[in-house]
Design an enzyme around this catalytic site. Structure first.
Site, mmCIF file in Angstrom:
data_model
loop_
_atom_site.group_PDB
_atom_site.id
_atom_site.type_symbol
_atom_site.label_atom_id
_atom_site.label_comp_id
_atom_site.label_asym_id
_atom_site.label_seq_id
_atom_site.Cartn_x
_atom_site.Cartn_y
_atom_site.Cartn_z
ATOM 1 N N ALA A 232 0.940 -1.130 0.120
ATOM 2 C CA ALA A 232 0.065 -0.398 0.062
ATOM 3 C C ALA A 232 0.596 1.230 -0.196
ATOM 4 O O ALA A 232 1.604 1.528 -1.000
ATOM 5 C CB ALA A 232 -0.979 0.210 1.473
ATOM 6 N N ARG A 233 1.239 2.268 1.311
ATOM 7 C CA ARG A 233 1.837 3.340 1.307
ATOM 8 C C ARG A 233 2.618 2.831 2.880
ATOM 9 O O ARG A 233 1.418 2.234 3.963
ATOM 10 C CB ARG A 233 1.261 4.441 1.437
ATOM 11 C CG ARG A 233 0.367 4.909 0.066
ATOM 12 C CD ARG A 233 2.436 5.117 -1.011
ATOM 13 N NE ARG A 233 1.557 5.173 -2.543
ATOM 14 C CZ ARG A 233 1.627 4.785 -3.183
ATOM 15 N NH1 ARG A 233 1.730 3.438 -3.414
ATOM 16 N NH2 ARG A 233 0.523 5.098 -4.640
ATOM 17 N N ASP A 257 7.428 -3.837 0.736
ATOM 18 C CA ASP A 257 7.698 -3.330 -0.894
ATOM 19 C C ASP A 257 7.564 -1.798 -0.788
ATOM 20 O O ASP A 257 8.041 -0.522 -1.335
ATOM 21 C CB ASP A 257 7.054 -3.662 -1.791
ATOM 22 C CG ASP A 257 6.755 -2.807 -3.060
ATOM 23 O OD1 ASP A 257 8.615 -3.545 -4.022
ATOM 24 O OD2 ASP A 257 6.224 -2.537 -3.959
ATOM 25 N N GLU A 262 11.113 6.273 3.332
ATOM 26 C CA GLU A 262 10.986 5.737 1.961
ATOM 27 C C GLU A 262 11.692 7.160 1.080
ATOM 28 O O GLU A 262 11.519 8.034 1.363
ATOM 29 C CB GLU A 262 9.562 5.414 1.054
ATOM 30 C CG GLU A 262 9.836 4.664 -0.029
ATOM 31 C CD GLU A 262 8.638 4.271 -0.595
ATOM 32 O OE1 GLU A 262 8.125 4.105 -1.637
ATOM 33 O OE2 GLU A 262 7.849 3.491 -0.135
ATOM 34 N N HIS A 281 10.185 -0.386 -3.732
ATOM 35 C CA HIS A 281 8.779 0.369 -3.481
ATOM 36 C C HIS A 281 8.872 -0.293 -6.132
ATOM 37 O O HIS A 281 8.415 0.247 -6.346
ATOM 38 C CB HIS A 281 8.883 1.447 -3.588
ATOM 39 C CG HIS A 281 6.806 2.063 -4.054
ATOM 40 N ND1 HIS A 281 6.764 3.718 -2.840
ATOM 41 C CD2 HIS A 281 5.867 1.869 -5.025
ATOM 42 C CE1 HIS A 281 5.480 3.007 -3.672
ATOM 43 N NE2 HIS A 281 5.236 2.653 -4.512
#
Length: 315
Positions: A232-233, A257, A262, A281
């Site tokens: 997702a985030r 991911d 980030e 990501h």
């Protein structure tokens, strides 16, 4: 080319530029004129007559000259960066690319689950050391999977879990709508949805409701052998709380991911945890991105002609 039916704006996604998208659109709509803008001047000139534009973004200055524009097809699923009120004021419909990531991200999620179940990371470490030593593993088959977010990606994940004969619970804003999972919960029942799951998959957008959703309290509701999979985030998860729970073996592991922060700094403790797999990501990467965007656009051009409801319409 003057007076194009469809204008492809300047863009690069996953290493592919707008020329590939223009070629994919021409293949699907051979009877339409498709132009590719390569400079700001070309974008402005061609937008003066184009009926449909497709790209990453469009600003209000360009909208002011786009007198014939009826549809802006955003090549991203998210449209929060776009001037949606201005598009509506100009009578321009806005669609997004929801669904283009379904196959690749669903495969990434299943791969992450199998990686943790079969302990592939441990196998790789032992292979590097040329160490022949057996270890315990588990199975995805017959497990319980909680999918948080039942949009196009969450639904694709659920579909691909079917051969594994898993029990699924889903979490969405409107649980009364049902969904592809065996059970559907609202976000106010989040803890109930994840309590029995061996895998908790985050596939929800980042909103005020989901920011920090997986906090220390939520992690305590998860099984001791549960694996958290986040595509997702990053800010959906409280990173400090996650590190603490992983360090103390209070959950089984995590496949991330996306992270918060980030990119993940080189000295971040998540890198050193043996029960964590990290990808940069990258779940959304696919060589078929523009093909799927072109499929959506081609269908919507026909719907636009026929006065029908557009797929993925946002405005």
């Amino acid at each position: 080319m003057s007076d194009p039916d469809i204008l492809v704006l300047r863009q690069t996604i996953h290493g592919s530029d707008g020329a590939e998208l223009a070629a994919a659109i021409r293949e699907r709509l051979p009877d339409r004129s498709v132009a590719l803008a390569r400079t700001p001047a070309e974008e402005r000139e061609l937008l003066e007559t184009a009926r449909v534009a497709v790209g990453l973004t469009i600003d209000e200055e360009l909208l002011a000259v786009a007198e014939n524009l009826e549809l802006f097809a955003c090549v991203f699923a998210g449209t929060g960066h776009l001037p949606r009120e201005a598009l509506a004021d100009h009578g321009v419909a806005l669609t997004n690319a929801s669904g283009v990531h379904g196959p690749n991200i669903a495969e990434h999620v299943l791969g992450s689950m199998i990686t943790h179940a079969r302990q592939w990371t441990r196998a790789h470490r032992q292979q590097d050391r040329r160490e022949w030593r057996s270890y315990e593993t588990t199975e995805v088959y017959g497990s319980t999977v909680a999918v948080v977010g039942l949009g196009a990606i969450g639904s694709a994940i659920t579909d691909r879990l079917e051969p594994f004969d898993v029990d699924t619970t889903g979490v969405r804003y409107s649980p009364e709508k049902g969904g592809p999972t065996d059970e559907v919960y609202g976000f106010d029942e989040f803890h109930d949805a994840i309590a029995d799951a061996e895998y908790v998959v985050l596939a929800c957008p980042l909103t005020e409701a989901t920011r920090g959703l997986v906090d220390a309290d939520a992690l305590r509701s998860m099984r001791a052998d549960a694996v958290l999979v986040n595509i997702a985030r990053g800010p959906v998860v409280d990173t400090d709380a996650l590190v603490s729970e992983l360090r103390n073996n209070r959950i089984g592991g995590a496949a991330l991911d996306v992270t918060d922060p980030e990119p993940l700094p080189e000295d971040h403790p998540l890198w050193g945890l043996g029960n964590v797999t990290i990808t940069p990501h990258n779940a959304g990467h696919t060589p078929h991105y523009y093909e799927r965007v072109a499929d959506i656009l081609a269908g919507n051009v026909g719907r636009l002609d026929d006065g029908e409801e557009l797929e993925n319409r946002v405005v």
